[in-house]
Design an enzyme around this catalytic site. Structure first.
Site, mmCIF file in Angstrom:
data_model
loop_
_atom_site.group_PDB
_atom_site.id
_atom_site.type_symbol
_atom_site.label_atom_id
_atom_site.label_comp_id
_atom_site.label_asym_id
_atom_site.label_seq_id
_atom_site.Cartn_x
_atom_site.Cartn_y
_atom_site.Cartn_z
ATOM 1 N N ASP A 195 -6.184 0.722 0.451
ATOM 2 C CA ASP A 195 -6.320 0.860 1.897
ATOM 3 C C ASP A 195 -7.723 0.400 2.287
ATOM 4 O OD1 ASP A 195 -8.084 2.803 1.186
ATOM 5 O OD2 ASP A 195 -6.902 4.479 1.895
ATOM 6 N N LYS A 204 0.825 -1.203 0.000
ATOM 7 C CA LYS A 204 0.000 0.000 0.000
ATOM 8 C C LYS A 204 0.865 1.261 0.000
ATOM 9 C CE LYS A 204 -2.699 3.334 1.822
ATOM 10 N NZ LYS A 204 -2.306 4.572 2.513
#
Length: 333
Positions: free
Chosen positions: A265, A246
């Site tokens: 996310d 991420k």
DNA sequence: GCTTAACCTGGACGC
DNA sequence: GCGTCCAGGTTAAGC
């Protein structure tokens, strides 16, 4: 140089000395862009002028709220007139209207977000700032991230000489000091206790270790990834201890021109489960699931999937009431 | 290859 | 006032 008067939104008197730029064919929604969670250091003063730092320049920008086609008023400090820095930072070269048309054909359910935040652009941020700011994001809140990143800059950055410092809403009449984002050298020598005091928590030793490691590679190693492919840049970043998929995607998208990067996310995951991949609901975010979710965005929105997800992400944030500015779009005015 | 716990900390929330 | 949970993740150990 000063704009004409507008009854809807009076031109701030503080714009004296600012330049005016017509955004012909290149809409920019300033507030949505700066409040959509890409960067954590921009602030609005009492006259709704946005103040931030780009590299070694303090920057003030203003635009009539909710009017992405209205002119942009801007100035840079201490060196005035650096329009090329602002144009590059806001990526005004990207033709949004063409993207909107393609996205709407591929996925009509993005229409509301496009209407609400028309002119939202992704930023081309300095790689080092983006890299360390998002280090702070793990298990954190936006308010705390903003505080931690600002304190990091104040503690280890260089103060910028602003000849006519602007007043900022929180402290009327007080001169605002701007700080550059700290260099790798400064972060490599940072004090872990000081970082912990600035709410970096368990992330503090990781910040210092990463700064030292990046220095050992090359001071320009991060920036050099702009010349690499997305796959190469992502692999290089995730090879660093403390950088997961991420975070790597955030850096790729917000600093390295990898427009197809999709940082998955908790919000982007929920959107994808709702719209594209309900069968993955309840599944843990393993590397395989992460790739499947990001690929779902890329399959629909193509080489600028990262831009499309930012519209959906910001719409989700607003739905969750996690935004601070009630006047981010035309509909909100 | 998946699940789980640990890692800091402040604010929201329920009691 | 106090306890609990949560928030823009990553890593390593255990299975």
């Amino acid at each position: 140089m000063l704009p004409s008067h507008s009854d809807r939104n009076p031109i701030p008197s503080a714009l004296s000395g600012f330049h005016r730029h017509e955004l012909t064919g290149r809409p920019l929604n300033l507030s949505a862009t700066l409040a959509s969670g890409q960067n954590f250091r921009w602030r609005q003063d009492s006259e709704r002028i946005w103040w931030g730092v780009i590299g070694d320049l303090a920057v003030g920008v203003w635009q009539e709220a909710g009017q992405p086609d209205s002119p942009l008023f801007w100035q840079t400090f201490p060196e005035p007139g650096r329009w090329e820095v602002i144009a590059d930072y806001f990526r005004l070269e990207v033709d949004l209207e063409a993207l909107y048309a393609a996205w709407s054909r591929a996925e009509p359910r993005i229409a509301d977000a496009l209407t609400a935040f028309r002119g939202l652009r992704l930023l081309r941020q300095p790689p080092v700032e983006c890299f360390f700011a998002f280090q702070c994001a793990a298990c954190n809140t936006v308010v705390k991230i903003e505080r931690s990143v600002s304190q990091l800059a104040a503690r280890y950055g260089e103060p910028l000489a602003v000849s006519r410092p602007p007043a900022v809403a929180a402290n009327p009449g007080e001169e605002r000091i701007f700080y550059t984002f700290p260099t790798l050298e400064a972060l490599a020598q940072a004090d872990e206790r000081a970082l912990r005091a600035d709410l970096w928590g368990y992330r503090a030793p990781r910040v210092i270790a990463l700064a030292r490691h990046l220095l050992s590679l090359s001071p320009d190693w991060l920036a050099s990834l702009r010349q690499a492919s997305y796959a190469e840049a992502h692999a290089a970043l995730t090879a660093l201890h403390g950088v997961g998929a991420k975070l790597a995607d955030c850096i790729c998208l917000f600093a390295l021109d990898k427009d197809e990067a999709v940082p998955v996310d908790t919000h982007i995951r929920q959107i994808a489960l709702r719209l594209f991949l309900p069968d993955l609901a309840g599944k843990s975010l393993t590397p395989r699931v992460y790739s499947a979710l990001a690929d779902a965005y890329r399959a629909r929105f193509g080489p600028y999937a990262g831009w499309a997800q930012q519209y959906l992400f910001f719409a989700e944030l607003r739905r969750a009431d996690a935004y601070r500015d009630p006047a981010l779009s035309g509909a909100a005015d």
